[in-house]
Design a protein around this motif. Structure first.
Motif, PDB file in Angstrom:
ATOM      1  N   GLN A  30       0.830  -1.216   0.000  1.00  0.00           N
ATOM      2  CA  GLN A  30       0.000   0.000   0.000  1.00  0.00           C
ATOM      3  C   GLN A  30       0.863   1.263   0.000  1.00  0.00           C
ATOM      4  OE1 GLN A  30      -3.439  -0.144   2.548  1.00  0.00           O
ATOM      5  NE2 GLN A  30      -3.382   2.056   2.987  1.00  0.00           N
ATOM      6  N   LEU A  31       1.970   1.226   0.718  1.00  0.00           N
ATOM      7  CA  LEU A  31       2.826   2.403   0.834  1.00  0.00           C
ATOM      8  C   LEU A  31       3.737   2.582  -0.379  1.00  0.00           C
ATOM      9  CD1 LEU A  31       3.987   1.927   4.522  1.00  0.00           C
ATOM     10  CD2 LEU A  31       2.541   3.795   3.698  1.00  0.00           C
ATOM     11  N   PHE A  32       4.284   1.472  -0.871  1.00  0.00           N
ATOM     12  CA  PHE A  32       5.367   1.561  -1.860  1.00  0.00           C
ATOM     13  C   PHE A  32       5.113   0.741  -3.120  1.00  0.00           C
ATOM     14  CE2 PHE A  32       7.607   2.428   2.191  1.00  0.00           C
ATOM     15  CZ  PHE A  32       8.166   3.651   1.879  1.00  0.00           C
ATOM     16  N   ARG A  33       4.990  -0.583  -2.958  1.00  0.00           N
ATOM     17  CA  ARG A  33       5.136  -1.466  -4.103  1.00  0.00           C
ATOM     18  C   ARG A  33       3.952  -1.453  -5.045  1.00  0.00           C
ATOM     19  NH1 ARG A  33       7.810  -6.086  -0.317  1.00  0.00           N
ATOM     20  NH2 ARG A  33       5.600  -6.411   0.150  1.00  0.00           N
ATOM     21  N   ALA A  34       2.743  -1.264  -4.503  1.00  0.00           N
ATOM     22  CA  ALA A  34       1.558  -1.226  -5.366  1.00  0.00           C
ATOM     23  C   ALA A  34       0.998   0.188  -5.492  1.00  0.00           C
ATOM     24  CB  ALA A  34       0.477  -2.171  -4.827  1.00  0.00           C
ATOM     25  N   ALA A  35       1.568   1.130  -4.787  1.00  0.00           N
ATOM     26  CA  ALA A  35       1.081   2.520  -4.840  1.00  0.00           C
ATOM     27  C   ALA A  35       1.461   3.133  -6.180  1.00  0.00           C
ATOM     28  CB  ALA A  35       1.688   3.321  -3.698  1.00  0.00           C
ATOM     29  N   ARG A  36       0.593   3.941  -6.704  1.00  0.00           N
ATOM     30  CA  ARG A  36       0.828   4.531  -8.025  1.00  0.00           C
ATOM     31  C   ARG A  36       0.462   6.013  -8.014  1.00  0.00           C
ATOM     32  NH1 ARG A  36       0.653   1.181 -12.299  1.00  0.00           N
ATOM     33  NH2 ARG A  36       1.448   3.044 -13.298  1.00  0.00           N
TER      34      ARG A  36
ATOM     35  N   MET B  58      11.957   2.008  -1.242  1.00  0.00           N
ATOM     36  CA  MET B  58      11.980   3.458  -1.503  1.00  0.00           C
ATOM     37  C   MET B  58      11.992   3.790  -2.986  1.00  0.00           C
ATOM     38  SD  MET B  58      15.831   4.924  -1.136  1.00  0.00           S
ATOM     39  CE  MET B  58      15.474   6.178  -2.376  1.00  0.00           C
ATOM     40  N   LYS B  59      12.528   2.876  -3.800  1.00  0.00           N
ATOM     41  CA  LYS B  59      12.643   3.175  -5.231  1.00  0.00           C
ATOM     42  C   LYS B  59      11.291   3.410  -5.892  1.00  0.00           C
ATOM     43  CE  LYS B  59      12.619  -1.607  -6.917  1.00  0.00           C
ATOM     44  NZ  LYS B  59      13.424  -2.707  -7.499  1.00  0.00           N
ATOM     45  N   TRP B  60      10.228   2.880  -5.292  1.00  0.00           N
ATOM     46  CA  TRP B  60       8.900   3.022  -5.895  1.00  0.00           C
ATOM     47  C   TRP B  60       8.249   4.375  -5.618  1.00  0.00           C
ATOM     48  CZ3 TRP B  60       8.544  -0.090  -9.604  1.00  0.00           C
ATOM     49  CH2 TRP B  60       8.996  -1.409  -9.514  1.00  0.00           C
ATOM     50  N   GLY B  61       8.797   5.148  -4.716  1.00  0.00           N
ATOM     51  CA  GLY B  61       8.207   6.460  -4.417  1.00  0.00           C
ATOM     52  C   GLY B  61       8.251   7.369  -5.637  1.00  0.00           C
ATOM     53  N   PRO B  62       7.246   8.210  -5.800  1.00  0.00           N
ATOM     54  CA  PRO B  62       7.145   9.017  -7.023  1.00  0.00           C
ATOM     55  C   PRO B  62       8.164  10.155  -7.078  1.00  0.00           C
ATOM     56  CG  PRO B  62       5.371   9.596  -5.511  1.00  0.00           C
ATOM     57  CD  PRO B  62       6.091   8.420  -4.903  1.00  0.00           C
ATOM     58  N   THR B  63       8.714  10.363  -8.289  1.00  0.00           N
ATOM     59  CA  THR B  63       9.533  11.542  -8.565  1.00  0.00           C
ATOM     60  C   THR B  63       9.036  12.184  -9.851  1.00  0.00           C
ATOM     61  OG1 THR B  63      11.158  10.171  -9.740  1.00  0.00           O
ATOM     62  CG2 THR B  63      11.623  10.654  -7.425  1.00  0.00           C
ATOM     63  N   SER B  64       9.350  13.429 -10.017  1.00  0.00           N
ATOM     64  CA  SER B  64       8.926  14.175 -11.191  1.00  0.00           C
ATOM     65  C   SER B  64       9.442  13.482 -12.453  1.00  0.00           C
ATOM     66  CB  SER B  64       9.497  15.592 -11.092  1.00  0.00           C
ATOM     67  OG  SER B  64       9.193  16.325 -12.253  1.00  0.00           O
ATOM     68  N   GLY B  65       8.527  13.124 -13.354  1.00  0.00           N
ATOM     69  CA  GLY B  65       8.915  12.475 -14.599  1.00  0.00           C
ATOM     70  C   GLY B  65       9.655  11.165 -14.409  1.00  0.00           C
ATOM     71  N   ASN B  66       9.515  10.559 -13.238  1.00  0.00           N
ATOM     72  CA  ASN B  66      10.245   9.326 -12.895  1.00  0.00           C
ATOM     73  C   ASN B  66      11.757   9.524 -13.026  1.00  0.00           C
ATOM     74  OD1 ASN B  66      10.177   6.603 -11.969  1.00  0.00           O
ATOM     75  ND2 ASN B  66      10.554   5.869 -14.049  1.00  0.00           N
ATOM     76  N   LEU B  67      12.223  10.712 -12.674  1.00  0.00           N
ATOM     77  CA  LEU B  67      13.638  11.027 -12.893  1.00  0.00           C
ATOM     78  C   LEU B  67      14.571  10.331 -11.905  1.00  0.00           C
ATOM     79  CD1 LEU B  67      13.221  14.840 -13.619  1.00  0.00           C
ATOM     80  CD2 LEU B  67      13.824  13.074 -15.288  1.00  0.00           C
ATOM     81  N   CYS B  68      14.075  10.019 -10.707  1.00  0.00           N
ATOM     82  CA  CYS B  68      14.858   9.226  -9.728  1.00  0.00           C
ATOM     83  C   CYS B  68      16.295   9.727  -9.575  1.00  0.00           C
ATOM     84  CB  CYS B  68      14.859   7.748 -10.128  1.00  0.00           C
ATOM     85  SG  CYS B  68      13.221   7.008 -10.229  1.00  0.00           S
ATOM     86  N   PRO B  69      16.499  10.989  -9.190  1.00  0.00           N
ATOM     87  CA  PRO B  69      17.871  11.520  -9.165  1.00  0.00           C
ATOM     88  C   PRO B  69      18.694  11.108  -7.950  1.00  0.00           C
ATOM     89  CG  PRO B  69      16.337  13.212  -8.452  1.00  0.00           C
ATOM     90  CD  PRO B  69      15.502  12.030  -8.885  1.00  0.00           C
ATOM     91  N   ALA B  70      18.097  10.485  -6.936  1.00  0.00           N
ATOM     92  CA  ALA B  70      18.856  10.172  -5.719  1.00  0.00           C
ATOM     93  C   ALA B  70      19.909   9.110  -5.981  1.00  0.00           C
ATOM     94  CB  ALA B  70      17.916   9.725  -4.606  1.00  0.00           C
TER      95      ALA B  70
END
Lengths: 229, 229
Positions: A30-36, B58-70
């Motif tokens: 819910q927090l990470f893997r399936a959240a969109r 943490m990699k699944w958390g949203p970033t602008s344009g999926n840029l994932c700069p971290a």
């Protein structure tokens, strides 16, 4: 006590040794893997109580020196949405106008004025920032971004979906919602903008429409992002 | 579909209408309400598997344009900790040296070079950022900060504790760990620094020592931070 290098493949052992428990797979999903990030929304409103519940979770997330620089405007009414419309990138107009609520995640450049409440043991904070304008902006930007992420995960923890966005004109939002000398329309909530709030990003909240979801984008592999020294 | 203002006090009704469920109180406590920034640590190591588990959430958390700069350097060995020591504020030395691991949460100013992997449908991203240096830094800083917060909450979700810190000399860290032309010591992980990584903040991770916890600092009231329009 320096820590020597632990052996590999000890994740399970570590959890047992600490007595701590990971959240369930359902919760991690819910927090990470399936959240969109949702572009379209079910027609279910988000009430005041829900907005307060989000804040009452996210507020506990850590910030540097407990500075808590984030400020949030929940744009929910039709009239307020219309004030936001001219600042939006064309591709974001429909997402925002149809979202049950859109949060403007902002920061207060005078965050240090809250030191008597937030860090009463550390009165030097106020003078430090007041005397160091170059420190203020990056501190507020970094920590309000952290708080924006706490907001996203607090909303998801409550069962909501989010649609964060950077695609808008920050200057227009700041002028419309945070202009110097103009009240924000929420005087009864002690929330008066006086030209020292700046927008960071927007975040739609509500219940995402699974029928209008896009394919998930990939992520980078561990070794492209992380190193262990 | 514009949304009309919902009635107050409808939080429960909304959750029922959406079919979504908030996480349990135990989970909300672990993530937010009972989670604390720990200055001292139990003598329990954090293994490679645990670090990978944090990233894989943490990699699944949203970033602008999926840029994932971290980008993240896990500083865990005694030798690597000694490289970090000279950059630390005096008050943070013991916290870092005794932590099972310290993550350098950084960002890649050439994040857009990952566009073929992260946003194959949007080849214009690479050219946009390459041609707009003024866009690069705030985009990387905002989104790596979001990802830093996802890191903190992913670690907590796995049962770990965090101690994030801004009290260090970013320039010294960047010189020591990310200097131009110098390998990061992790060539086998395809993680080569070439002068385009910048440190954002540090985050100790491990299992906090509850016996050395400090009193919790207060937070701002909803009305001091939020308005509903």
């Amino acid at each position: 006590m320096p820590i020597s290098d632990p052996p590999d493949d000890d994740g399970v052992r570590v959890f047992q040794a600490s007595g701590r428990t990971p959240l369930s797979d359902v919760a991690l999903d819910q927090l990470f893997r399936a959240a969109r990030t949702y572009p379209a929304w079910l027609d279910i409103p988000v009430g005041d109580d829900t907005l307060r519940q989000i804040y009452d979770l996210m507020k506990w997330g850590p910030t540097s020196g407990n500075l808590c620089p984030a400020r949030i405007v929940f744009v929910r009414s039709v009239a307020a949405k219309e004030r936001l419309r001219p600042a939006l990138s064309p591709g974001n107009v429909e997402k925002v106008m149809t979202a049950p609520a859109t949060a403007i995640i902002a920061y207060d450049l005078k965050f240090y004025e809250k030191q008597p409440t937030l860090a009463p043991h550390n009165p030097g904070i106020r003078a430090t920032f007041a005397a160091s304008p170059a420190l203020v902006e990056p501190t507020a930007f970094r920590n309000s971004s952290l708080q924006g992420a706490y907001f996203i995960l607090a909303a998801r923890a409550l069962g909501l979906d989010c649609g964060p966005m950077s695609g808008f004109d920050n200057a227009k939002v700041d002028e419309e919602f945070f202009a110097a000398g103009k009240p924000s329309g929420a005087e009864d909530q002690e929330f008066i903008a006086a030209g020292h709030y700046k927008s960071n990003f927007l975040c739609n909240i509500g219940y995402g429409d699974p029928a209008r979801m896009r394919p998930r984008q990939p992520r980078l592999a561990f070794g492209e992002v992380c190193s262990i020294l």
